[in-house]
Structure formats: structure tokens, C-alpha cells
Design a protein around this motif. Structure first.
Motif, PDB file in Angstrom:
ATOM      1  N   MET A  26     -17.500  11.787   1.201  1.00  0.00           N
ATOM      2  CA  MET A  26     -16.249  12.274   0.622  1.00  0.00           C
ATOM      3  C   MET A  26     -15.497  11.075   0.050  1.00  0.00           C
ATOM      4  SD  MET A  26     -14.958  14.885   3.659  1.00  0.00           S
ATOM      5  CE  MET A  26     -13.811  15.769   2.599  1.00  0.00           C
ATOM      6  N   THR A  27     -14.589  11.330  -0.871  1.00  0.00           N
ATOM      7  CA  THR A  27     -13.719  10.262  -1.358  1.00  0.00           C
ATOM      8  C   THR A  27     -12.435  10.252  -0.542  1.00  0.00           C
ATOM      9  OG1 THR A  27     -12.766  11.723  -3.038  1.00  0.00           O
ATOM     10  CG2 THR A  27     -14.618  10.316  -3.708  1.00  0.00           C
ATOM     11  N   LEU A  28     -11.815   9.072  -0.470  1.00  0.00           N
ATOM     12  CA  LEU A  28     -10.524   8.924   0.211  1.00  0.00           C
ATOM     13  C   LEU A  28      -9.483   8.564  -0.834  1.00  0.00           C
ATOM     14  CD1 LEU A  28     -11.213   6.947   3.527  1.00  0.00           C
ATOM     15  CD2 LEU A  28     -10.566   9.346   3.267  1.00  0.00           C
ATOM     16  N   ASP A  29      -8.820   9.570  -1.338  1.00  0.00           N
ATOM     17  CA  ASP A  29      -7.738   9.393  -2.296  1.00  0.00           C
ATOM     18  C   ASP A  29      -6.428   9.514  -1.523  1.00  0.00           C
ATOM     19  OD1 ASP A  29      -5.757   9.753  -4.257  1.00  0.00           O
ATOM     20  OD2 ASP A  29      -7.174  10.667  -5.642  1.00  0.00           O
ATOM     21  N   ALA A  81       0.841  -1.191   0.000  1.00  0.00           N
ATOM     22  CA  ALA A  81       0.000   0.000   0.000  1.00  0.00           C
ATOM     23  C   ALA A  81       0.875   1.239   0.000  1.00  0.00           C
ATOM     24  CB  ALA A  81      -0.901  -0.014   1.232  1.00  0.00           C
ATOM     25  N   PRO A  82       0.384   2.336  -0.559  1.00  0.00           N
ATOM     26  CA  PRO A  82       1.194   3.560  -0.565  1.00  0.00           C
ATOM     27  C   PRO A  82       1.465   4.014   0.864  1.00  0.00           C
ATOM     28  CG  PRO A  82      -1.083   4.025  -1.168  1.00  0.00           C
ATOM     29  CD  PRO A  82      -0.950   2.540  -1.142  1.00  0.00           C
ATOM     30  N   THR A  83       2.594   4.630   1.068  1.00  0.00           N
ATOM     31  CA  THR A  83       2.925   5.152   2.384  1.00  0.00           C
ATOM     32  C   THR A  83       2.062   6.379   2.652  1.00  0.00           C
ATOM     33  OG1 THR A  83       5.194   4.370   2.148  1.00  0.00           O
ATOM     34  CG2 THR A  83       4.764   6.017   3.851  1.00  0.00           C
ATOM     35  N   LEU A  84       1.192   6.261   3.640  1.00  0.00           N
ATOM     36  CA  LEU A  84       0.284   7.363   3.936  1.00  0.00           C
ATOM     37  C   LEU A  84       0.962   8.367   4.854  1.00  0.00           C
ATOM     38  CD1 LEU A  84      -3.039   5.406   4.598  1.00  0.00           C
ATOM     39  CD2 LEU A  84      -2.261   6.456   2.482  1.00  0.00           C
ATOM     40  N   PRO A  85       0.630   9.630   4.716  1.00  0.00           N
ATOM     41  CA  PRO A  85       1.173  10.625   5.642  1.00  0.00           C
ATOM     42  C   PRO A  85       0.684  10.355   7.059  1.00  0.00           C
ATOM     43  CG  PRO A  85      -0.524  11.589   4.232  1.00  0.00           C
ATOM     44  CD  PRO A  85      -0.251  10.222   3.698  1.00  0.00           C
ATOM     45  N   PHE A 119     -17.829   7.070  11.266  1.00  0.00           N
ATOM     46  CA  PHE A 119     -17.562   6.963   9.831  1.00  0.00           C
ATOM     47  C   PHE A 119     -17.581   5.510   9.367  1.00  0.00           C
ATOM     48  CE2 PHE A 119     -13.375   6.139  11.565  1.00  0.00           C
ATOM     49  CZ  PHE A 119     -12.752   5.299  10.644  1.00  0.00           C
ATOM     50  N   LYS A 120     -17.713   5.372   8.057  1.00  0.00           N
ATOM     51  CA  LYS A 120     -17.623   4.065   7.412  1.00  0.00           C
ATOM     52  C   LYS A 120     -16.943   4.252   6.060  1.00  0.00           C
ATOM     53  CE  LYS A 120     -20.227  -0.045   6.060  1.00  0.00           C
ATOM     54  NZ  LYS A 120     -21.559  -0.698   5.963  1.00  0.00           N
ATOM     55  N   ILE A 121     -16.128   3.271   5.672  1.00  0.00           N
ATOM     56  CA  ILE A 121     -15.447   3.313   4.382  1.00  0.00           C
ATOM     57  C   ILE A 121     -16.087   2.285   3.452  1.00  0.00           C
ATOM     58  CG2 ILE A 121     -13.254   2.997   3.175  1.00  0.00           C
ATOM     59  CD1 ILE A 121     -11.803   3.858   5.687  1.00  0.00           C
ATOM     60  N   TYR A 122     -16.399   2.716   2.240  1.00  0.00           N
ATOM     61  CA  TYR A 122     -17.004   1.847   1.237  1.00  0.00           C
ATOM     62  C   TYR A 122     -16.034   1.674   0.070  1.00  0.00           C
ATOM     63  CZ  TYR A 122     -21.150   3.609   3.701  1.00  0.00           C
ATOM     64  OH  TYR A 122     -22.058   3.986   4.660  1.00  0.00           O
ATOM     65  N   PHE A 154      -7.009  -0.537  -0.114  1.00  0.00           N
ATOM     66  CA  PHE A 154      -6.395   0.448   0.770  1.00  0.00           C
ATOM     67  C   PHE A 154      -7.240   0.747   2.011  1.00  0.00           C
ATOM     68  CE2 PHE A 154      -4.685   2.237  -3.440  1.00  0.00           C
ATOM     69  CZ  PHE A 154      -3.621   1.343  -3.415  1.00  0.00           C
ATOM     70  N   GLU A 155      -8.440   0.145   2.119  1.00  0.00           N
ATOM     71  CA  GLU A 155      -9.347   0.580   3.169  1.00  0.00           C
ATOM     72  C   GLU A 155      -8.820   0.322   4.577  1.00  0.00           C
ATOM     73  OE1 GLU A 155     -11.629  -2.959   1.276  1.00  0.00           O
ATOM     74  OE2 GLU A 155      -9.941  -1.668   0.758  1.00  0.00           O
ATOM     75  N   ASN A 156      -8.043  -0.755   4.783  1.00  0.00           N
ATOM     76  CA  ASN A 156      -7.510  -1.030   6.118  1.00  0.00           C
ATOM     77  C   ASN A 156      -6.534   0.056   6.557  1.00  0.00           C
ATOM     78  OD1 ASN A 156      -8.998  -3.366   6.369  1.00  0.00           O
ATOM     79  ND2 ASN A 156      -7.364  -4.708   5.664  1.00  0.00           N
ATOM     80  N   ASP A 157      -5.633   0.447   5.663  1.00  0.00           N
ATOM     81  CA  ASP A 157      -4.670   1.503   5.989  1.00  0.00           C
ATOM     82  C   ASP A 157      -5.370   2.842   6.189  1.00  0.00           C
ATOM     83  OD1 ASP A 157      -1.963   0.103   5.593  1.00  0.00           O
ATOM     84  OD2 ASP A 157      -3.013  -0.372   3.738  1.00  0.00           O
ATOM     85  N   LEU A 158      -6.359   3.116   5.348  1.00  0.00           N
ATOM     86  CA  LEU A 158      -7.089   4.367   5.472  1.00  0.00           C
ATOM     87  C   LEU A 158      -7.926   4.395   6.749  1.00  0.00           C
ATOM     88  CD1 LEU A 158      -8.156   4.716   1.741  1.00  0.00           C
ATOM     89  CD2 LEU A 158      -6.634   6.275   2.968  1.00  0.00           C
ATOM     90  N   PHE A 159      -8.537   3.263   7.077  1.00  0.00           N
ATOM     91  CA  PHE A 159      -9.323   3.179   8.313  1.00  0.00           C
ATOM     92  C   PHE A 159      -8.439   3.479   9.522  1.00  0.00           C
ATOM     93  CE2 PHE A 159     -10.949   1.042  12.040  1.00  0.00           C
ATOM     94  CZ  PHE A 159     -12.303   1.353  12.024  1.00  0.00           C
ATOM     95  N   THR A 160      -7.262   2.859   9.554  1.00  0.00           N
ATOM     96  CA  THR A 160      -6.326   3.073  10.665  1.00  0.00           C
ATOM     97  C   THR A 160      -5.910   4.534  10.756  1.00  0.00           C
ATOM     98  OG1 THR A 160      -5.479   0.819  10.450  1.00  0.00           O
ATOM     99  CG2 THR A 160      -4.097   2.389  11.626  1.00  0.00           C
TER     100      THR A 160
END
Length: 351
Positions: free
Chosen positions: A70-73, A40-44, A124-127, A107-113
Motif C-alpha cells: 500500500m502507499t502511505l500518503d 513534517a505535516p501534522t499527522l492525525p 511492516f516495512k516502509i520503503y 516522512f518515513e520516521n513520522d509515519l513509522f511512529t
């Protein structure tokens, strides 16, 4: 002779061993390449936001919830975090905000964290948004960022979020809200599918090509309307009416025509204009002070329009976090900076 034959045998055995070793290693490398999953990309990394609590006058019923999409890019995550913080900070009832985030698969696991560690109390919820829904339908536009599948996710919003959600506010990631979002939430839709600030002074013809305007069949879609520009980065959507009117399919139909005839140049916006322009509920301009990112080519600095402001929107090429990092910010970028939760090496040293 016996010793010579023995050395040949040893040599053959050694060669066989080396060959076996090389073959096995090669297979192992190949297997490793095949089984290796892209990381996964390295998130800030972001600082934890403070907890925001409801005022005494806030309700606790499901009907009191305000739904925001909103979108999570991964490339715009810093902007999303700033937008969320601004919404919470200026809300009278922040615990009533429910966020619906659309992201690409994997990417949803990394974004959720990332979101959970930054906003521990956020509802919130990620789809997952399947990019294959639009990949074959997207036509090249004037800027590559506008051609990303997530930029089209808003078209499928009504199909993705829970069926019990009948109204939602869609927001881009390059904005901050400096007013209570509940004021926008309670706009009277007057039977319209979409509510948004409307800009009738803009030259509507610029959003479409000569091919469109010279086609007598295509231009009929605007007959009987006074079409005006509106920005799809800030919209209140009656989700029930969207579903019943099958507007996702209607947008897709215009995207198909675009692939065949090239009737516009600007990504996901024009199909919305063809369907809804002249038929939306107009909202006060204070709810989208847009264009702060400059034009779609150079992103030059722009100043604020006169009048009250509830929402600042860096639509266009220039994004405030990039300009601030490059130490070449526009004056308006300093209005975004207080909501930036990014934990840079500089912040770490200061702490």
C-alpha cells in the motif's frame, strides 16, 4: 569644544553599534531562513488497535506469509489505517500478513511512529519512493489527486520490494476488506502477471481519447484481445513475471506517448489497461465493490451492486472519512466507519 567633539564621538560610536547590531541580526535571520527545514505535516492521531493473533491452523513458515503493498500518503493515512484494521480483523492468520508501505522521502520516521503506535504487533516495512521517477512523466488528468507521484508508485513496486517476494497484493488506501484476504492471495494466476476483478460491461472506449482510437499504430496494442476494464486499486501481481517482462518500462513507454499525444485523461490507470486489459486472470467481483466514492468530478453517493461482497472500495472523488466529518455521509460510508481509528476531539471527550 572638547565636550562637543566628545558627543560627536559618542554619537558616531552609537550609530556604528546600531548598524552592527542591525547587520548581525539581519544575517542571523537570513541564516535562520536558509537552515530552517520544512516541518513534517501534522499527522492525525489514532487509537491503538487490538492485538490480532493467528488461529491454531496457521503456519509459521516464510511460505505462509501474505504480502500486501500500500502507499502511505499523509492525506490518506486515515484511510490506510482503516484498511489495515479491516485486513487484520477478518484474517484467520493475521500474524502472517506482511505489509510493504511506499512513502515519499522525509516522512518515513513520522509515519513509522504513527503505524507502530497504532498497530504495535504489525509486521511492516516502509520503503522510500522517489517522486522524481515519475514527476516528469505525469500528464495532467481530470482530477488533481490522480496526478500525485505516489499514485504511480505501484508501477515501480517490483523494483522496490525485496527480490525474494514473488507475489504481492496491491491495495488502495480508500477501501476496507470484509473477508479473509488469504482467499484472494491463493488465486490461481494461470500464467498471468495480474489478477483482478474484470468488468467487461463497461464501455472500454471511454478510457481513451479520439487521438488514440484514430491512430492505427497505437490501437494495434489491443489486436487479438477482448479488452475489459479493471481497477488497479486491487490487484494480485506476480512480481517475478513483472520483473522478467520489464513491465515497469512498458508502462513508462505509454506515459511518454501520453505526454506527446494525450491519448487518455485518467492518471495511472490507462497504461495498465493498454498493457494488461484482455490478458489478466479474472477474479470474482466480490473482491472489488468499487466506485463507492462516486465519479471523479462530484463524488455523488452510490449504492452497492448486488451480490456477495469481500471488499468495499471508495474509488472516485468522495472519501468516506471526509463525508462523515462533514456530516454529509452517503449510506455506504457507514460501512467504513467501524474501521476508523482516528482519535478526534470527540473521541477523546468520550473516553
Amino acid at each position: 569644544m572638547a565636550s562637543r567633539r566628545l558627543s560627536y564621538t559618542q554619537l558616531l560610536g552609537l550609530l556604528s553599534f546600531i548598524l552592527l547590531l542591525v547587520t548581525t541580526t539581519t544575517k542571523a535571520v537570513r541564516v535562520g531562513v536558509i537552515l530552517h527545514k520544512p516541518s513534517a505535516p501534522t499527522l492525525p492521531v489514532f487509537r491503538e488497535a487490538p492485538a490480532f493473533r493467528n488461529g491454531d491452523q496457521c503456519g509459521t513458515r516464510e511460505a505462509d506469509r501474505i504480502h500486501i503493498a500500500m502507499t502511505l500518503d499523509t492525506n490518506y493515512l486515515r484511510g490506510t489505517m482503516a484498511a489495515v484494521l479491516s485486513l487484520l480483523q477478518h484474517s484467520t492468520c493475521p500474524e502472517n500478513l506482511s505489509f510493504h508501505f511506499l512513502s515519499l522521502p522525509h516522512f518515513e520516521n513520522d509515519l513509522f511512529t504513527s503505524i507502530k503506535s497504532t498497530f504495535p504487533y504489525l509486521n511492516f516495512k516502509i520503503y522510500q519512493f522517489d517522486p522524481n521517477l515519475v514527476r516528469s512523466k505525469i500528464s495532467k488528468s481530470i482530477r488533481q489527486a490522480l496526478d500525485q507521484p505516489l499514485n504511480y508508485a505501484r508501477i515501480y513496486l517490483a523494483d522496490i520490494i525485496p527480490s525474494n517476494v514473488d507475489r504481492i497484493i496491491y491495495l488502495d488506501s480508500d477501501l476496507v476488506v470484509v473477508d479473509d484476504i488469504e482467499k484472494l492471495w491463493h488465486v490461481e494466476m494461470e500464467g498471468k502477471v495480474v489478477a483482478a476483478p474484470e468488468y467487461c460491461h463497461a464501455n472500454f472506449t471511454h478510457y481513451f481519447t479520439r487521438t488514440f482510437w484514430s491512430d492505427p499504430v497505437l490501437v494495434k496494442v489491443l489486436e487479438g484481445k477482448r479488452p475489459c476494464y479493471f481497477n488497479t486499486g486491487v490487484m494480485v501481481v506476480d512480481v517475478n513475471k513483472w520483473r522478467k517482462g520489464m513491465y515497469t518500462q512498458k508502462v513508462e513507454e505509454w506515459m511518454t506517448i501520453q505526454k506527446q499525444k494525450r491519448i487518455y485523461h485518467l492518471g495511472s490507470l490507462p497504461p495498465f489497461l493498454l498493457i494488461f486489459a484482455g490478458d489478466i486472470k479474472a477474479v470474482n467481483h466480490r473482491w472489488n465493490q468499487h466506485g463507492l466514492g462516486g465519479d471523479n468530478f462530484e463524488g455523488r453517493c452510490r449504492t452497492l451492486h448486488p451480490g456477495p461482497i469481500s471488499l468495499l472500495h471508495w474509488s472516485g472523488k468522495g472519501k468516506p472519512w471526509l463525508r462523515l466529518d462533514s456530516r454529509k455521509p452517503c449510506i455506504v460510508d457507514h460501512l467504513w466507519a467501524p474501521y476508523d481509528l482516528y482519535r478526534s476531539s470527540r473521541h477523546s471527550l468520550e473516553e
